[in-house]
Every structure is written in C-alpha cells, then in structure tokens.
Design a protein around this motif. Sequence first.
Motif, short mmCIF file in Angstrom:
data_model
loop_
_atom_site.label_atom_id
_atom_site.label_comp_id
_atom_site.label_asym_id
_atom_site.label_seq_id
_atom_site.Cartn_x
_atom_site.Cartn_y
_atom_site.Cartn_z
N TRP A 48 0.81 -1.21 0.00
CA TRP A 48 0.00 0.00 0.00
C TRP A 48 0.84 1.26 0.00
CZ3 TRP A 48 -4.87 -0.23 -1.36
CH2 TRP A 48 -5.55 -1.43 -1.22
N GLU A 52 0.47 4.11 -2.74
CA GLU A 52 0.19 5.49 -2.37
C GLU A 52 1.22 6.44 -2.98
OE1 GLU A 52 -0.88 8.11 1.58
OE2 GLU A 52 0.19 6.21 1.84
N GLN A 56 0.34 9.36 -5.57
CA GLN A 56 0.69 10.74 -5.25
C GLN A 56 1.55 11.35 -6.35
OE1 GLN A 56 2.48 10.52 -1.37
NE2 GLN A 56 0.51 10.71 -0.32
N GLU A 90 -8.00 8.33 -0.66
CA GLU A 90 -8.68 7.93 0.57
C GLU A 90 -8.80 6.41 0.68
OE1 GLU A 90 -9.71 9.64 3.31
OE2 GLU A 90 -8.63 11.30 2.38
N GLN A 93 -5.44 5.00 1.70
CA GLN A 93 -5.15 5.20 3.12
C GLN A 93 -5.92 4.22 4.00
OE1 GLN A 93 -5.72 9.33 4.04
NE2 GLN A 93 -3.75 9.91 3.17
N CYS A 94 -7.14 3.90 3.59
CA CYS A 94 -7.96 2.95 4.34
C CYS A 94 -7.64 1.50 3.98
CB CYS A 94 -9.44 3.21 4.09
SG CYS A 94 -10.00 4.81 4.65
N GLN A 95 -6.85 1.33 2.94
CA GLN A 95 -6.49 0.01 2.41
C GLN A 95 -7.73 -0.83 2.10
OE1 GLN A 95 -3.51 -1.80 4.90
NE2 GLN A 95 -2.10 -0.09 4.66
#
Length: 126
Positions: A48, A52, A56, A90, A93-95
């Motif tokens: 993850w 990410e 990004q 989002e 981040q929450c996977q």
Amino acid sequence: MKRVWIAVALLLAVLAGTLSHSFYLNSFTQELTGLLEAAEAKAEQNEWASAEELTQLAHHKWDEKTAYLHILLRHSETDEVYTSFREVAEFIQCQEGGEYSAANARLIAELELLAEAEQLNLKNIL
C-alpha cells in the motif's frame, strides 16, 4: 490574394496547435495511467505504501499542469479527475482493496476519455 494566404496561414497555425495539444494530452494521460496501473499492481500485492507513492506522483504531475488543463479543457472534466484522485487516495489510506480498485479504474477511464475527447477525428467533429 494576400488575404487568402494570411487566412491559410492562420488555419494551419490553428491546426498545428490542435494537433500538438492532442498529442501532448495523449502522452500525458498515458503517463498518468501507467503510474496508476503500477499503483494498482502494488495494491494487489498489499504494498500500500508503494501504491500510495505512485498515486501521489500521478496526482502531483496532474497538479503541475492544472493551469494548462483548465485553460484548454472543460472545468467539469478536470474537476472530476481531481475528485477521483482524492477518492483513490482515501481508499489507499484505508487500504480498501475492492473500493480502491473500482475508484482507480474509474480514474484511469476518465483520463483515457479526456485524451480521447481531444483527438482530431470524425467522431469528435460530428
């Protein structure tokens, strides 16, 4: 006769600008979709942090071209892509694997459709 040549020169300049914009946008969106597809592959491997980072990077590249994109594209389309980037971030981040994959696929499709809409072809002219 001089007016005709000036008109032809102006039309050729507009055509050249259109073609260069189309080519640039196509290569730019391909670069972004490549990064997002790589992020998807990392997420599938439960990496993850790498997903990410790649997302990004794609978002940063999009943000660098915001002025250009807002000038030459519809604001609603650029805003939709921006919103999709935020949604994808989002879910990373929450996977949330399933939701992330769906949102990422939608973002990739939006980018592809954005480039397709700017292509000079009969489908877009008519």
